[in-house]
Design an enzyme around this catalytic site. Structure first.
Site, PDB file in Angstrom:
ATOM      1  N   HIS A 166      -6.338 -67.825 -10.389  1.00  0.00           N
ATOM      2  CA  HIS A 166      -5.603 -68.609  -9.400  1.00  0.00           C
ATOM      3  C   HIS A 166      -4.724 -69.665 -10.069  1.00  0.00           C
ATOM      4  CE1 HIS A 166      -9.506 -70.841  -9.692  1.00  0.00           C
ATOM      5  NE2 HIS A 166      -8.721 -71.892  -9.603  1.00  0.00           N
ATOM      6  N   SER A 174     -14.282 -70.363 -11.533  1.00  0.00           N
ATOM      7  CA  SER A 174     -13.445 -69.891 -10.431  1.00  0.00           C
ATOM      8  C   SER A 174     -13.427 -70.894  -9.295  1.00  0.00           C
ATOM      9  CB  SER A 174     -13.958 -68.537  -9.933  1.00  0.00           C
ATOM     10  OG  SER A 174     -13.231 -68.100  -8.797  1.00  0.00           O
TER      11      SER A 174
END
Length: 483
Positions: free
Chosen positions: A214, A348
């Site tokens: 991301h 994450s």
């Protein structure tokens, strides 16, 4: 190229020669399930040895294998088996494992996870196999209420008794932009800060590093200093689905040592990539909160983040490692590793913070390496790129107060802040915001969510580049991706 650039690439784990840096008992939760079976041949193992043995037994036992976990207190591998085949149990015991008979097979647990995916893919939820309970652990964050909570409850009940457990998280699932050593980028939406995971060598032989997907989706060019010139460019980025990026150094002669900066001049040499084992103690390094440790509590986790690009949508990531290690905004992409120098994961997202705790999920490094074709080890000239303690600390100086809560006594409160040009909680307050903000976090809180508690509070909230207008400092417990 300055030495510190190479250190940043590694994300903070170097040769922790001192065992004191990693405290096996800090933040550890002992398994309450009593394993049964003959223990006369049980072997005392390290976590990595247990992982290798588990992989061997999974192949040899076939469908009778129903998961395994590492009993860190006894340093033993516990293997779950279904059925009462005495030969199967004897085979596992002879190999050195403790054998435990359980009800749910691996196939049944995977089928249950498939039902959850079909019927309960709701933003703010996650599920993972927990071999210690022989069930699916389902978690819902604070945003799952009303009809969505009822739907989730109903789906879990439909799986049948003894198949899954459901718990509520006080926070919100989000990505945590930040990590081992800080890396920075500027986008049209504002500043982005993540953490470097591990230095690697790309398939073409060039020096590179791994970080969160991301982060790579949010920005293409990355610097080792706030508002600095780019030193690396995203080559591959996967998010959602997976959460990893391969970022290549612009200078092919960059020295990129295979180590992690653990603070206080300590580094951990990274010698291999390893799959996580439930129950093992792991360490996370991040640019916001420094070094923290805990245990792996679930594997093959699915997390449904609120979409950062599609309001009302869901960004689902599969195959993650679930832990009870804390993280905050800016820690995304940072390194998860073991005391013996095995690279395990890339930060994450999750919920909570390093004041109150929470859940954090990690992209397995082994999967990222396989997908990108990269290998662990020195890239470019390799060798003496400077110690993570010198270069690495330059960029993870923020969060000095967080560091004092670290699992490693040698990584003291001053470790990260003392050498940094961005020292202290105010580090980020004048500059970049959480990458989740640049991606359009629908929660509207951006990086401020995770940094609301502890030293990180000022980090992300002061820049004003966060679309939300600096984020909400009180939202630190939400489930977020850790950019």
């Amino acid at each position: 190229m300055p030495k510190r650039k190479a250190a940043i690439a590694v994300g903070g784990v170097a040769a922790l020669g001192a065992a004191a840096l990693l405290l096996p008992n800090a933040n550890a939760s002992q398994d309450k399930n009593q394993a049964s079976g003959t223990t006369g041949t049980v072997k005392t193992l390290k976590a990595t040895q247990a992982s290798h043995l588990a992989a061997q037994l999974q192949k040899s036992l076939g469908d009778a294998f129903a998961g395994s976990y590492f009993d860190s207190g006894k340093q033993q591998l516990v293997v779950n088996v279904v059925g009462g085949d005495s030969n199967t149990m004897a085979q596992a015991q002879k190999a050195g494992a403790v054998v435990r008979q359980v009800k749910n097979s691996t196939r049944a647990l995977k089928a249950a996870a498939g039902t959850l995916k079909t019927k309960a893919t709701i933003p703010g939820t996650s599920w993972a196999v927990d071999p210690r309970t022989d069930k699916i652990l389902v978690t819902a964050d604070s945003t799952v209420t009303g009809a969505r909570w009822n739907r989730l409850q109903s789906t879990v009940r439909s799986l049948g008794s003894g198949m899954a457990t459901l718990k509520k998280s006080a926070g919100t699932f989000k990505t945590f932009v930040s990590g081992g050593d800080a890396i920075f980028s500027q986008t049209q939406q504002g500043g982005v800060r993540c953490s470097l995971g591990f230095n690697v060598t790309a398939s073409d032989g060039s020096p590179a590093f791994l970080t969160a997907g991301h982060c790579g989706v949010a920005a293409k060019d990355w610097s080792d200093s706030q508002n600095g010139q780019p030193i690396a460019t995203v080559d591959q980025a996967k998010f959602p689905g997976n959460d990893f990026s391969l970022v290549k150094y612009n200078d092919p002669n960059t020295q990129a040592p295979s180590e992690v900066n653990a603070g206080n001049g300590q580094t951990v040499q990274i010698t291999q990539a390893a799959d996580a084992t439930v129950g093992e103690t792991v360490f996370r390094m991040g640019s916001t909160t420094g070094l923290h440790n805990g245990q792996v509590i679930g594997l093959d986790a699915t997390v449904n983040f609120q979409s950062e690009t599609n309001p009302g949508g869901t960004d689902t990531v599969n195959g993650l490692i679930q832990t009870n290690v804390c993280a905050e905004a800016g820690d995304s992409g940072g390194s998860l590793f073991t005391q013996d120098g095995s690279a395990v994961g890339l930060t994450s997202g999750g919920s909570g913070d390093c004041t109150n705790g929470g859940e954090t999920f990690f992209q397995p490094v082994t999967a990222a390496l396989q997908a990108t074709g990269a290998t662990l080890g020195n890239g470019g000239n390799g060798g003496n790129a400077g110690n993570g303690g010198n270069g690495g600390a330059d960029n993870n100086g923020n969060g000095a107060g967080d560091q004092s809560g670290s699992a490693a006594p040698s990584a003291s409160a001053g470790d990260q802040s003392g050498q940094s040009g961005q020292s202290g909680a105010g580090d980020q307050s004048g500059g970049s915001a959480d990458p989740s903000a640049s991606a359009g976090d629908p929660s509207g809180n951006g990086a401020g969510d995770q940094s609301g508690n502890g030293a990180g509070a000022g980090d992300q909230s002061g820049s004003g580049s966060d679309p939300s207008g600096a984020g909400s400092a009180g939202d630190g417990s939400s489930l977020t991706s850790s950019r």
